[in-house]
Write an enzyme that holds these catalytic residues in place. Structure first.
Site: not given
Length: 283
Positions: A174, A187
């Protein structure tokens, strides 16, 4: 089914794509060129979002697809229909990738159905926004790591005996790994681990002719964000901070996975592609 897979997640994860408005764009944008002809791909988190777009594009390019998902049977069935509409075979496997037993089950069912595994796309993931690090419970922290990074280890371990020279592994990291995210602490930490895992696994397998790369999407309109606890205010301005001023669509990310999975990327391993709306990152 493991206990984790059968639980109702506190943030309604992973969320139904069929209930999302507006609907994400998963449709492949171009005719296929047989770049994955005769190949078999496992795509985790393939019931919706980026995973569905990847499954659809892989099918258009000639691959049969094992669709791995956690809870949403209706979304997974729709992805299967999409793959089959491209003239390819598909199976759906309900599994929690955070379980070694379930990952072994995925590999076994794929081999039983197709007799080979050529591409593994580790896309399944979850996120839980928290403004204060003190609000992240031990349970949440463990679960986020279990799904996002442990699951990748477990899936690679399960399929490794079946991968031959020419196989490819593509992991989903990400943009948060590179620029951080103040409300996605756990995350983002898993995404940093995924990038390091990708580079290290590449070094481990490249001598066997198996390439390992990753894709680092920016803000993409999928069920992960509205169903992952993002605030109404954040959703109203989702993606506007990118240089392009908008969120991306799953079918704008899927071609990066295709490129890394096929022979177009035959001289690439240990690398990360960045479909993120123009955000410049290092590394």
């Amino acid at each position: 089914m493991t206990e984790t897979a059968s639980m109702i997640h506190e943030d309604a994860l992973p969320g139904h794509e069929s209930k999302l408005e507006p609907q994400p764009e998963w449709q492949p944008r171009y005719p296929g060129a047989s770049r994955l002809a005769g190949k078999v791909a496992i795509v985790t988190g393939a019931d919706s979002g980026i995973g569905r777009a990847v499954a659809a594009l892989f099918a258009r390019e000639g691959a049969d697809v094992a669709i791995v998902y956690l809870l949403e049977d209706d979304d997974a069935d729709e992805t299967r229909r999409i793959v089959e509409s491209e003239g390819r075979r598909a199976i759906t496997i309900r599994a929690d990738v955070g379980s070694t037993e379930m990952c072994d089950h995925v590999a076994g069912e794929t081999m039983k159905a197709f007799g080979r595994i050529d591409v593994l796309v580790n896309n399944a993931g979850e996120q839980h926004p928290d403004k204060d690090i003190a609000d992240i419970s031990e349970e949440q922290l463990r679960r986020t790591f279990q799904t996002n990074i442990f699951g990748m280890f477990f899936m690679v371990q399960a399929v490794r005996p079946h991968l031959k020279a020419g196989a490819a592994i593509v992991n989903c990291t990400s943009v948060t790994m590179y620029k951080g995210s103040k409300e996605l602490l756990d995350y983002s930490a898993t995404k940093g681990a995924i990038t390091a895992f990708t580079r290290s696994l590449s070094e481990n397998l490249v001598g066997e002719g198996i390439r390992v790369n990753a894709v680092a999407p920016g803000p993409i309109w999928t069920p992960l964000n509205p169903c992952g606890g993002a605030s109404k205010e954040k959703l109203e301005h989702f993606g506007e901070s990118t240089p392009m001023g908008r969120p991306g669509q799953p079918n704008e990310v899927a071609p990066s996975f295709l490129f890394l999975a096929c022979e177009d990327a035959s001289y690439m391993s240990g690398q990360v592609l960045h479909p993120n709306g123009g955000t410049v990152v290092n590394g």
